[in-house]
Design a protein around this motif. Sequence first.
Motif, short mmCIF file in Angstrom:
data_model
loop_
_atom_site.label_atom_id
_atom_site.label_comp_id
_atom_site.label_asym_id
_atom_site.label_seq_id
_atom_site.Cartn_x
_atom_site.Cartn_y
_atom_site.Cartn_z
N GLY A 86 84.42 82.90 61.95
CA GLY A 86 83.23 82.11 61.64
C GLY A 86 82.24 82.93 60.84
N VAL A 87 81.12 82.28 60.56
CA VAL A 87 80.09 82.93 59.74
C VAL A 87 78.75 82.72 60.42
CG1 VAL A 87 79.69 80.85 58.34
CG2 VAL A 87 79.18 83.09 57.38
N GLU A 88 77.86 83.65 60.20
CA GLU A 88 76.52 83.54 60.74
C GLU A 88 75.58 84.01 59.62
OE1 GLU A 88 75.89 82.43 64.01
OE2 GLU A 88 73.82 82.57 63.37
N PRO A 89 74.51 83.25 59.36
CA PRO A 89 73.61 83.68 58.29
C PRO A 89 73.00 85.05 58.59
CG PRO A 89 73.11 81.45 59.02
CD PRO A 89 74.09 82.00 60.00
N LEU A 99 72.62 80.25 52.55
CA LEU A 99 74.00 80.29 52.05
C LEU A 99 74.30 78.96 51.39
CD1 LEU A 99 75.92 81.81 55.11
CD2 LEU A 99 75.50 82.95 52.94
N CYS A 100 75.24 78.95 50.45
CA CYS A 100 75.65 77.67 49.88
C CYS A 100 76.97 77.26 50.55
CB CYS A 100 75.76 77.79 48.37
SG CYS A 100 77.29 78.51 47.80
N PRO A 101 77.47 76.06 50.28
CA PRO A 101 78.68 75.64 51.01
C PRO A 101 79.88 76.56 50.77
CG PRO A 101 78.10 74.04 49.30
CD PRO A 101 76.96 74.98 49.42
N ILE A 104 79.44 79.42 53.17
CA ILE A 104 79.64 79.03 54.58
C ILE A 104 81.13 78.89 54.88
CG2 ILE A 104 79.23 77.20 56.27
CD1 ILE A 104 76.58 76.69 54.67
N ASN A 105 81.89 78.39 53.93
CA ASN A 105 83.31 78.14 54.19
C ASN A 105 84.21 79.32 53.83
OD1 ASN A 105 83.55 75.23 55.15
ND2 ASN A 105 82.24 74.99 53.37
N TYR A 107 84.82 82.22 54.98
CA TYR A 107 85.56 82.92 56.04
C TYR A 107 86.90 82.23 56.33
CZ TYR A 107 84.68 79.31 59.52
OH TYR A 107 84.68 78.13 60.19
#
Lengths: 789, 200
Positions: A86-89, A99-101, A104-105, A107
Amino acid sequence: MTADPRPAHPGATADPAGPSGRRAAVPLDPSLAPPGTRAFRDAGGIPADQWHADQNGETLVPTHCCFCGIQCGMYLRVNRAGKVFGVEPRNHDINRMRLCPKGINAYQQVNHPDRLTAPLMRRSRDEEFAEVSWDEALDFTVSEIRRIQEMYGKDAFGLLGGASLFSEKTYLVGKFARVALKTKHVDYNGRLCMVSAAGANKLAFGIDRAGNPFSDILLTDCLLIAGSNLGECFPVLTQYVWGARDRGATLIVIDPRETAVARTADIHVALKPGTDSAFFNSVLAVIVEEGLTDEAYLAEHTTGWEEVKAKAAAYPPSRAAGICGVPAEQIVQVARTFARAPKAMAWHARGIEHHSQGVENCLTVINLCAATGHIGKPGAGYGTLTGQGNGQGGREHGQKADLLPGGRSILNEEHRRQICEVWGIEESELPTAGTSMMEMVWQMQRREIRGLIGICNNPFVSLPNYRVVKEGYDAIEFHAQFDFFLSETAANAHVVFPVTTWAEDDGVMANAEARVVKHNKAQEPPPGVRTDTWVMCELARRLGAGDKFAFADSREVFDELRVASRGTVIDYYGITYERLEETGGIAWPCPSTDHPGTPRLFEDGRTYHDDGRIHLQAVEWHLPVDPYSDEFPMSLTTGRTIAHFLSGNQTRRLGALVEQSPRPWAEVHPSHGFRTGEPVRVTTRRGSEVFPALVTEAIRPDTVFVPYHWPVPTAANALTIDALDPRSKIPEYKVCACRIEHAGELDLVPSPPMAPGHVAYPETQVSRTDPSPPTSPQGRGTSEGADAP
Amino acid sequence: MMGRTIFIDPGRCIGCQACVSACRECDSHRGKSMIHLDYTDEGQSVASLPTVCMHCEDPVAPCAEVCPADAILVTADGVVQQADTTRCIGCANCVNACPFGVPKIDLGAKLQLKCNLCYDRTAYGLAPMCATVCPTGALFYGTVEELQAERPGVQVADTFVFGRTEVRTGVAMVVPADKVQWPVPGGLPVVEINGKDVRP
Ligand code: SF4
Ligand code: SF4
């Protein structure tokens, strides 16, 4: 795995107030307010690092986005098993949690089922790929390199790198070509990206990078954005643009389309594609005419002003308006707004750079900044927005056909000697300059280049004039490709090496501000996958140059790179991994380890030319190469959509992004009588393809826009022209003559090729082949998904 | 008035759907987005508008009020939670009651899904995922003072009128300073019900 050096969880240092950095007075001690109440939340809640401590053994690895040249900071979430999930800002200075889409995706690529996990090989293109051992793939590659070079000479083998690679790897690409392959033929896909801006900056300032950091945008009074769909290509930068707007800055956007940022601009100049330099010359003419130039600045800091002024005078607004297809008053308005602003800035991107006069277009923008004295001050200057994550760093250390590390020229004797010393080779062994990426493909077509290794690029989608590219690649006797997914180009190869993603290795990238940032390894590569560094070193060893490639990891390569760049304009010597981790990024030049870096250039008024002046260049506008005619009366222009990155090899596999933009479309003006969703055939002198129409008033009636992330049969680049700028050798993607007509039915968007034994996400497959039309002005799906009405 | 909450500023939205992707990453409903992104002016412009749950305060959460299973909890801090999965019967009453069109029904699972203001994050002082990542600041999380400090002169509204009903919300909307109208009309004006003209 790189241990997380106990970064604060975003919330711990995060300022909910966002970019201003202001924190409102917090009246309450959270420990006094019961959790679950508004008072508790408003008081700041539980310190975020405590919240984080109970997250199931999860770690957050601080790193940066792998995609565009903004290089947003992010944390990758790594589970107890050591896998990215996953990702975390991250509250990094560049993006402040945004972040842009794509970011975010991103990962989801890391453990994607399409990942290649064993080398693929076949001895001829008639065979199917088979998974083989690393030894077999490496031995076959080395024997083919030897065979080709013995039969046709060293230069018959070429190497094409990429600007999404870490700088360490781009340095190795250049060194591998010259030292291990001993070929002059090496270039990279940044050649398709921003070399026009690089060329112009080099000519004018003697340094190839943006003049100001992004944060200067917040300080400017007038922001001019030329040829950049900034909202979609660099979404995170909009917070700076809106921030400037909040402060009352005027926003000027030059773009044939009304993009999301153009929509909100004070002045939107929707000029005809391919007329940028006529426009900027004319703006300059008005500035001169109205006495708005900064004569003192010009006299003290520039050369060539008289010629520039004389040339600009040939483009009065009455004439330029006709060329550019915009009202003359608008030209005057832009000139006055830009010149009268106390501080003004110009940022540009591919829209003015992807032209057969790309360098000249950029020079006219520089002329404008110099003539008004808007250079080298907080809030005043110029910049170019890099498309690829390492578009800036990727060209600095010798991956480009004519450059050696530190931006040294391969034709300069002194520079050659310096690098040969670092590399420990004789100067006579060092090849000279090679040709650019597109020219190499032409040479492949003519069988002058017989073998090729491609690293991190996908020319089957990204180069113009697909037919020529396919012919070129089909003509070579041996083709190897490094990638982590089987791209359209890799599917043509004899050998495919499965390599790491950005999350599986350490390395640095330089973003559009020339700020060097450090990416950290978040997980071990899947079994069978090796780093690009390992593969290059191993090939070099088998080619007999092992002693020059004894690098254990990225850090060792970086330390050699630092030394190799020492004393040049692009000086990395003072930048170390430790400093990058401490500071969150350092802008070069940074000559010593106690030097703070150089976020803003020319503050002392001196450029990097010997005389310290800006070398202004007069520019004459000329027509685009592909002529308009009765048969081809309109302009075709191409660009990006927010959900996808470049050739789409990465993003076309991520469900959420596919759902957002499942297929390309042709954006046309209502005056042509299409309805949204109807099939429209776009034809140029190179081919013809059918797309669903997206009818919108946000585009000029004489222009058609098609995004370029998809392969044939819906590849914009099957239609674009392989004409090059004579200086930067960038292709003219942004304008060619075309016509449009009603078509019978739509072609389906093909799926990316699959590696043996792999299946893509089923929902991704469905979206990819679903022929329903785009559903919104930007061709995006709605948030409900691709099947919404 | 309002404490720390989401502010929506459609003037900044670029329709990038970062919020939609971010919402999918939220641990409380991973893989599904609760954000609607609408393109309001198709064919003319690229304008777009995100809708998140407005966390209605007065009348308290119409969705919760109509829920026959008492599945929708409104917390002490005014957050209208996603329906409790052990109670929700998937009847879609909430979908019909919401004036902003927020709740969704997962037809397969017969369960309601809606934004719960990333309660797993906001309860701990973090911003919701969508407002954290929104690259333009079209979704902003903080107090109205923080918003105004950052965007001088900005005007917000938290009261919307639907026909004759006023709804005051926990989430607020940025309105153009020169067009402040109070309360802000939400949705289309109701002109007839069952064929009867109900215009005031
Ligand atoms: S703006 Fe660029 S760097 Fe930032 S998240 Fe998006 S693609 Fe990544
Ligand atoms: S992330 Fe922000 S700018 Fe992007 S669509 Fe959502 S609200 Fe709009």
